[in-house]
Design a protein around this motif. Structure first.
Motif, short mmCIF file in Angstrom:
data_model
loop_
_atom_site.label_atom_id
_atom_site.label_comp_id
_atom_site.label_asym_id
_atom_site.label_seq_id
_atom_site.Cartn_x
_atom_site.Cartn_y
_atom_site.Cartn_z
N ALA A 187 0.82 -1.21 0.00
CA ALA A 187 0.00 0.00 0.00
C ALA A 187 0.86 1.26 0.00
O ALA A 187 0.55 2.23 -0.71
CB ALA A 187 -0.93 0.00 1.22
N ILE A 188 1.94 1.26 0.78
CA ILE A 188 2.83 2.43 0.80
C ILE A 188 3.48 2.63 -0.56
O ILE A 188 3.55 3.76 -1.08
CB ILE A 188 3.89 2.26 1.91
CG1 ILE A 188 3.24 2.34 3.29
CG2 ILE A 188 4.98 3.33 1.77
CD1 ILE A 188 4.18 2.03 4.44
N ALA A 189 3.96 1.53 -1.16
CA ALA A 189 4.60 1.64 -2.48
C ALA A 189 3.60 2.15 -3.52
O ALA A 189 3.93 3.01 -4.35
CB ALA A 189 5.15 0.28 -2.90
N GLY A 190 2.37 1.65 -3.49
CA GLY A 190 1.36 2.12 -4.43
C GLY A 190 1.03 3.58 -4.24
O GLY A 190 0.87 4.32 -5.21
N LEU A 191 0.92 4.01 -3.00
CA LEU A 191 0.62 5.42 -2.72
C LEU A 191 1.74 6.33 -3.20
O LEU A 191 1.49 7.40 -3.78
CB LEU A 191 0.39 5.61 -1.22
CG LEU A 191 0.07 7.03 -0.76
CD1 LEU A 191 -1.18 7.56 -1.44
CD2 LEU A 191 -0.08 7.08 0.76
N VAL A 192 2.98 5.93 -2.98
CA VAL A 192 4.12 6.73 -3.45
C VAL A 192 4.08 6.89 -4.96
O VAL A 192 4.31 7.98 -5.51
CB VAL A 192 5.45 6.08 -2.99
CG1 VAL A 192 6.64 6.74 -3.71
CG2 VAL A 192 5.62 6.21 -1.48
N MET A 193 3.74 5.80 -5.68
CA MET A 193 3.68 5.87 -7.14
C MET A 193 2.58 6.82 -7.60
O MET A 193 2.74 7.56 -8.57
CB MET A 193 3.48 4.48 -7.72
CG MET A 193 4.63 3.53 -7.45
SD MET A 193 4.49 1.99 -8.37
CE MET A 193 4.88 2.58 -10.01
N ILE A 194 1.45 6.79 -6.90
CA ILE A 194 0.35 7.69 -7.26
C ILE A 194 0.76 9.15 -7.07
O ILE A 194 0.50 10.00 -7.93
CB ILE A 194 -0.90 7.34 -6.42
CG1 ILE A 194 -1.52 6.05 -6.95
CG2 ILE A 194 -1.91 8.47 -6.44
CD1 ILE A 194 -2.58 5.47 -6.06
#
Length: 419
Positions: A187-194
């Motif tokens: 979830a953290i990795a996905g949020l950073v990409m967004i």
């Protein structure tokens, strides 16, 4: 835009949409097997664990309505960030409640924190999903929409395969609660990409579409096709939900080993992935009914063939019929939602669509509970006839509201809801 531009268009969506989606789906799938187990470990009984699942299911039905209006007001990017942050906080709450070194009992507040965190995580999921759905619907022209949405659904399916594998590794190393670490990192990795790859959009001017609620004059032209076509998707959601419920029950009913049932599910998941791109191409070239009707029909046939699951080859055959049918339907729900919702206040209408179609996830288990009081096969027959009725409904109503081959190839915007 021509279909030759599709690869470039899809590459543009990989970093802001597809990869974050795959990451988040991986994390979400990693925790699915352990949520009831951790609930029991924290002291909940089986009815309480079931109630938690029921409340979470109800949230997926009623939650998209207010969340859709929120996304419409703050924009897709902000909604994705907010949804991601809410989910991350909830995952940390689950970890804090569930983690144990095995030497001490869990605190008295741990069960309440765990349940609350699971429900808050569902709210974050709904916001996250609506933000992505709205973003793709606005970014992709209609004649490429189905392929983009099918790939969107495919990335979620990939995550659902990888997630349990990573979760199993972490559980083996550090116990059931460690599956939430997989979800947290993803979830953290996905949020950073967004945050990095989705640029902020200009704030809408006063009275612009993003800030408006659903206006009364628009209801007649949008609501009727949305509900009439949505009935078929409610049936599809019911059929998909009951497949995951009834296939294991059929396997158990006929005495097949758990390992065989698990392997059959894994093989079916691979077959489904093979249909992702063909399904999108079929929808874009021949219309949405060309996919949804055979999808529902095949799943209906699979349910009606339940008695042949008495043998392992028969059980495999039924699972493959489901896999082909469900694979053909990859992305159909989100494609139809984009087709039937106007660009004006799209997120608000998507919230209504999601609330309506998600009802199938509650109808399915209820149907099994009623029909299954006789036998599991009876419940399968009931779901099969419902699926075939849904195929007939889709064949009748969808051509009246949705573009066929000629119209898809000529239009660059969404089809008229009043067509």
């Amino acid at each position: 835009m021509t279909t030759e531009e599709l690869p470039a268009l899809l590459r543009r969506l990989v970093l802001p949409v597809y990869l974050p989606t795959a990451l988040y789906a991986t994390g979400a799938a990693a925790i699915v097997p352990v949520v009831p187990l951790i609930g029991l470990d924290l002291g909940l009984n089986v009815p309480q664990v079931a109630l938690l699942g029921t409340v979470a299911g109800l949230l997926t039905v009623i939650g998209p309505l207010p969340m859709g209006q929120l996304v419409a007001r703050i924009g897709e990017r902000a909604a994705l960030v907010v949804g991601g942050l809410v989910s991350i906080v909830a995952i940390v709450g689950c970890l804090f409640a569930a983690w144990s070194d095995g030497t001490a009992a869990h605190p008295m507040w741990a069960p309440a924190l765990f349940c609350a965190s699971i429900l808050v995580m569902n709210v974050g999921d709904i916001t996250w999903d609506l933000g992505r759905q709205t973003y793709i619907a606005d970014e992709i022209p209609v004649h490429l929409r189905a392929r983009a949405m099918s790939l969107f659904g495919g990335t979620m399916r990939v995550g659902r395969i990888i997630g349990p594998l990573l979760g199993a590794v972490m559980i083996t190393l550090a116990g059931p609660a460690a599956a939430f670490l997989v979800h947290l990192v993803a979830a953290i990795a996905g949020l950073v990409m967004i945050v990095i790859f989705i640029p902020p959009r200009l704030a809408p001017a006063p009275g612009d579409e993003a800030g408006e609620s659903i206006e009364p004059p628009a209801r007649g032209t949008v609501l009727r096709p949305l509900l009439l076509v949505g009935v078929a998707v409610v049936v599809l959601t019911t059929a998909r939900t009951n497949r995951d419920l009834l296939l294991p029950l059929l396997g158990n009913e006929f005495g097949h080993p758990e390992a065989v049932i698990s392997l059959v599910f894994a093989g079916a998941a691979v077959v489904e992935l093979a249909f992702i791109l063909p399904a999108g191409t079929l929808m874009d070239r021949f219309g949405r009914a060309a996919v949804l009707v055979p999808c529902l029909a095949l799943m209906g046939v699979g349910y009606l063939l339940a008695p042949i699951a008495a043998t392992v080859p028969g059980f495999i055959a039924i699972s493959l019929i489901f896999a082909v049918g469900n694979g053909l339907g990859a992305g159909i729900n989100k494609t139809l939602s984009a087709d039937l919702t106007p660009s004006r206040n799209r997120a608000g209408w998507l919230g209504l669509w999601n609330s309506f179609t998600n009802a199938g996830a509650l109808i399915g288990p209820a149907l099994v509970a009623v029909a299954g009081a006789a036998t599991v096969v009876t419940a399968s027959f009931a779901t099969g006839w419902l699926s075939l009725a849904g195929a007939g409904w889709a064949a009748w109503w969808m051509p009246r509201f949705l573009p066929g081959r000629a119209r898809i190839s000529r239009r660059s915007g969404p089809p008229s809801a009043s067509a």
